[in-house]
Scaffold this active site. Structure first.
Site, mmCIF file in Angstrom:
data_model
loop_
_atom_site.group_PDB
_atom_site.id
_atom_site.type_symbol
_atom_site.label_atom_id
_atom_site.label_comp_id
_atom_site.label_asym_id
_atom_site.label_seq_id
_atom_site.Cartn_x
_atom_site.Cartn_y
_atom_site.Cartn_z
ATOM 1 N N THR A 181 0.870 -1.175 0.000
ATOM 2 C CA THR A 181 0.000 0.000 0.000
ATOM 3 C C THR A 181 0.905 1.222 0.000
ATOM 4 O OG1 THR A 181 -1.740 -1.107 1.203
ATOM 5 C CG2 THR A 181 -1.607 1.266 1.516
ATOM 6 N N ARG A 210 -14.856 -6.265 -0.434
ATOM 7 C CA ARG A 210 -14.245 -5.882 0.841
ATOM 8 C C ARG A 210 -13.601 -4.494 0.728
ATOM 9 N NH1 ARG A 210 -8.706 -4.494 2.492
ATOM 10 N NH2 ARG A 210 -8.421 -5.155 4.638
ATOM 11 N N VAL A 211 -13.832 -3.658 1.716
ATOM 12 C CA VAL A 211 -13.177 -2.342 1.760
ATOM 13 C C VAL A 211 -12.267 -2.318 2.975
ATOM 14 C CG1 VAL A 211 -13.565 0.134 2.030
ATOM 15 C CG2 VAL A 211 -15.092 -1.203 0.567
ATOM 16 N N GLY A 212 -11.044 -1.844 2.771
ATOM 17 C CA GLY A 212 -10.078 -1.793 3.869
ATOM 18 C C GLY A 212 -10.092 -0.445 4.577
ATOM 19 N N ASP A 213 -9.030 -0.209 5.322
ATOM 20 C CA ASP A 213 -8.944 1.028 6.117
ATOM 21 C C ASP A 213 -8.567 2.248 5.289
ATOM 22 O OD1 ASP A 213 -6.444 -0.348 5.785
ATOM 23 O OD2 ASP A 213 -5.536 1.131 7.126
ATOM 24 N N THR A 253 -0.787 1.602 6.943
ATOM 25 C CA THR A 253 -0.656 0.404 6.115
ATOM 26 C C THR A 253 -0.614 -0.813 7.023
ATOM 27 O OG1 THR A 253 0.750 -0.814 4.580
ATOM 28 C CG2 THR A 253 1.873 0.735 6.026
ATOM 29 N N GLY A 254 -1.234 -1.884 6.583
ATOM 30 C CA GLY A 254 -1.243 -3.089 7.414
ATOM 31 C C GLY A 254 -2.590 -3.780 7.350
ATOM 32 N N GLY A 277 -5.933 -4.058 7.557
ATOM 33 C CA GLY A 277 -6.910 -2.978 7.599
ATOM 34 C C GLY A 277 -8.048 -3.150 8.584
#
Ligand code: ASP
Length: 331
Positions: A186, A214-217, A237-238, A240
């Site tokens: 990311t 799926r939606v991440g952070d 980053t990581g 999420g």
């Protein structure tokens, strides 16, 4: 008595150093992860160092001339999104069914204006679409098809085929979908510009083997991306899901703003306290209005770099890193 005065002088000099504000600052990340052995693989590491260096140079060219934060953040992230080394734009990681769904967000600390796109499939530079949402709509986030159509209508660069984002490396993962992958990358950028304003931006393909939809952070304002001139600008980053639950970016900015915690201490408390390498593997980059920076990670490594110019100095300081140590490129 003599030692008291020497001590006083030393601490006054120290205070002056701490209080010296930076004219502008740029911090970038290219993702956190295991990165086992990457530092020792000289050829590969050199590619990452060079890419991080280029990203900082792109940001510097804009900020040194008085360009504003969003301009620098977008130019840097555009560069990362075009570089297959990173998990954003071309080179992004894929969903469980081998498609590419991209997330990005940008936020300005001077007025808390923000824009984000989630799960987009046909936008070449999701960060540009996030900015367009911020500046050309009344909304903060557009998702999926609506976001893709919006970008097209606004004349942003789009692609016909979702596989445009694939690289030989990602195609290999698609074949190995049942196995574990180490893909991390990311990208993010936080900036303090000469006007004293903070901006944060993040762009990603998300997590490998993610369920489609799926939606991440990264595109969630407050989770993976946040900026407040009174707090700080943050890009995460990581893993999420943990960054969403701990509202990490807002959490950090609010610690700085409300508790007046130094940015590094506050960031460490979150990354090594609230989160850890099991539950919340990853890291973040952050900058406050004085130009203090933090870039902790609890993973094996994090591609990262910073560049800043002290007030009254003609040169910049620049460093990049992958594992624990930073490589100073300019001082
Ligand atoms: N935070 C991103 C996500 O969960 C992935 C990453 O940074 O590696 O979507």
């Amino acid at each position: 008595m003599k030692s008291f005065f020497i001590g006083l002088i030393v601490s006054l000099v120290g205070m002056q150093l701490v209080a010296q504000e930076r004219e502008y600052v740029i911090v970038v990340h290219g993702g956190a992860g295991a990165m086992a052995g990457l530092e020792n693989d000289q050829e590969k590491a050199a590619q990452y160092y060079a890419a991080l260096d280029s990203a900082l140079t792109i940001g510097d060219a804009i900020l040194s001339k008085g360009g504003e934060g969003p301009q620098a953040v977008m130019a840097v992230i555009n560069y990362f999104e075009s570089n297959p080394l990173f998990n954003a734009g071309v080179g992004a990681t894929c969903t469980i069914d081998g498609t590419f769904e991209l997330d990005a967000a940008i936020m300005e600390g001077k007025d808390l204006s923000a824009g984000a796109v989630a799960g987009v499939k046909f936008i070449k530079h999701p960060i540009d679409a996030a900015y367009a949402v911020k500046t050309q709509t009344e909304h903060v986030m557009l998702a999926g098809e609506g976001a893709d159509l919006f970008a097209k209508a606004k004349g942003l660069d789009t692609v016909e085929d979702n596989q445009y984002f694939a690289t030989p490396k990602t195609m290999k993962w698609v074949e190995q979908l049942k196995k574990e992958s180490k893909k991390n990358g990311t990208v993010g950028c936080v900036v303090l510009d000469k006007q004293g304003n903070l901006t944060a931006g993040t762009s990603t393909g998300g997590r490998f083997k993610k369920q489609w939809g799926r939606v991440g952070d990264a595109p969630i304002i407050g989770a993976g991306t946040y900026a407040d001139n009174e707090g700080c600008a943050v890009s995460c980053t990581g893993h999420g899901e943990y960054y969403i639950r701990h509202v990490v970016a807002y959490n950090l900015s609010t610690r700085v703003k409300m508790l007046h915690q130094p940015i590094e201490k506050a960031a460490d408390e979150i990354i090594f306290g609230e989160l850890n390498s099991e539950a919340g593997n990853g890291g973040l980059i952050a900058v406050d209005k004085k130009g203090n920076i933090a870039m902790p990670f609890n993973s094996g490594g994090m591609h990262r770099g910073y560049l800043y110019k002290e007030k009254g100095k003609s040169t910049v300081t620049k460093a990049v890193g992958i594992g624990k140590t930073m490589k100073v490129l300019q001082k």
